[in-house]
Design a protein around this motif. Structure first.
Motif, PDB file in Angstrom:
ATOM      1  N   LEU A  47      -5.556   9.126  -6.581  1.00 17.74           N
ATOM      2  CA  LEU A  47      -5.174   8.545  -7.867  1.00 17.74           C
ATOM      3  C   LEU A  47      -6.295   8.696  -8.885  1.00 17.74           C
ATOM      4  N   LEU A 101      -6.269  10.963 -12.290  1.00 15.17           N
ATOM      5  CA  LEU A 101      -6.481  10.290 -13.575  1.00 15.17           C
ATOM      6  C   LEU A 101      -7.648  10.907 -14.340  1.00 15.17           C
ATOM      7  N   PHE A 132      -5.435  -0.727  -9.868  1.00 12.26           N
ATOM      8  CA  PHE A 132      -6.014  -0.127 -11.055  1.00 12.26           C
ATOM      9  C   PHE A 132      -5.137  -0.295 -12.290  1.00 12.26           C
ATOM     10  N   ASP A 133      -5.776  -0.675 -13.405  1.00 17.08           N
ATOM     11  CA  ASP A 133      -5.174  -0.576 -14.725  1.00 17.08           C
ATOM     12  C   ASP A 133      -5.718   0.722 -15.313  1.00 17.08           C
ATOM     13  N   LEU A 134      -4.857   1.712 -15.537  1.00 12.81           N
ATOM     14  CA  LEU A 134      -5.324   3.052 -15.891  1.00 12.81           C
ATOM     15  C   LEU A 134      -6.128   3.077 -17.182  1.00 12.81           C
ATOM     16  N   LYS A 157     -10.186   4.277 -17.379  1.00 13.09           N
ATOM     17  CA  LYS A 157     -10.718   5.315 -18.266  1.00 13.09           C
ATOM     18  C   LYS A 157     -11.747   4.752 -19.236  1.00 13.09           C
TER      19      LYS A 157
END
Length: 273
Positions: free
Chosen positions: A24, A28, A113-115, A119
């Motif tokens: 993942l 990402l 995870f909060d994408l 980031k």
């Protein structure tokens, strides 16, 4: 290269014992433009990998078998080449966040995870890391430049002293009151000037056997803060023999343009005439 482009070329290591999490994060970060990604599911390999590759960022899971994230961070601290710990911990345990920061981690990312958070935290961390490295490199270059300039200055001073010794019998400096502050060479023995200024008063000139007119001219030059080159003057010693000297000097000023004395070189011509 812009800072943003440098951030995207940062070396990142993903450490997690769950393959799904690794995949993942790789997907990402690849989609975000990061091009130098590595991963391992073996936490005991992290220290060796970091020493070899000097990662700009390590995404480190805390809950792993064999060696947990806290143990990995302790191992990373032994890297003498870099005291900065470029670690963001990955954890699903809220209570581990403060402990991880106290252990040296620079930030944390919560699981699941909060994408957007992932980031953002990674980008911010890499920006700080790269600026830190730029500052360290700048300081290293500055230290090297200072060391180089210092060595050049010392070499120049040594060369100057050597040339002065070859070209003259003595080097001298006087303060603004005409008192000798530095003398190299046999001037004290030759002239008997331990306490006398170069341009002695008329009475001292008469007592010391100096030619008064010559000292008057030299004193006038010094009073006007003018340089003098190869100025010749004479002295009659106690044994009645005349000594001839040649001296050159220049005024010295500080950064505020305040007169602080004279410096120069001299030579006895008696034995050379």
């Amino acid at each position: 290269m812009t800072l943003f482009a440098e951030i995207l070329q940062a070396r990142i290591l993903i450490v997690d014992d769950q393959r799904a999490n690794v995949q993942l994060l790789e997907q990402l970060l690849s989609e975000a433009g990061y091009s130098q990604l590595s991963a391992t599911m073996k936490p005991d390999e992290v220290c060796a990998l970091h020493r070899t590759n000097a990662y700009d960022l390590i995404l480190l899971d805390l809950q792993m078998p064999v060696m947990d994230g806290f143990q990995v961070m302790e191992c990373l601290k032994t890297n003498a080449a870099d005291s900065y710990l470029p670690v963001i911990v990955l954890t699903a345990q809220p209570g581990h966040k403060v402990r991880a920061l106290q252990a040296g981690a620079k930030d944390f990312i919560s699981k699941p995870f909060d994408l957007v958070e992932v980031k953002t935290r990674i980008h911010n961390m890499l920006e700080v890391r790269l600026l830190y490295k730029k500052l360290a490199n700048y300081n290293a270059e500055l230290e090297a430049t200072v060391a180089e300039r210092t060595a050049e200055l010392r070499e120049s001073e040594a060369r100057y002293r050597s040339l002065t010794e070859l070209a003259s019998d003595w080097y001298w400096e006087q303060d603004e009151n005409g008192v000798f502050t530095k003398v190299s060479g046999p001037v004290l023995e030759m002239l008997g000037m331990q306490v006398e200024p170069l341009a002695v008063p008329d009475s001292a000139a008469a007592q010391g056997g100096w030619v008064q007119a010559e000292h008057e001219k030299l004193r006038s030059t010094i009073a006007e803060r003018q340089p003098f080159l190869d100025y010749v003057f004479h002295r009659v010693g106690a044994d009645g023999k005349q000594q001839t000297f040649q001296v050159s000097g220049e005024p010295m000023f500080d950064r505020a343009s305040r007169f602080i004395g004279y410096r120069g070189i001299g030579v006895e011509l008696t034995s050379k005439l």
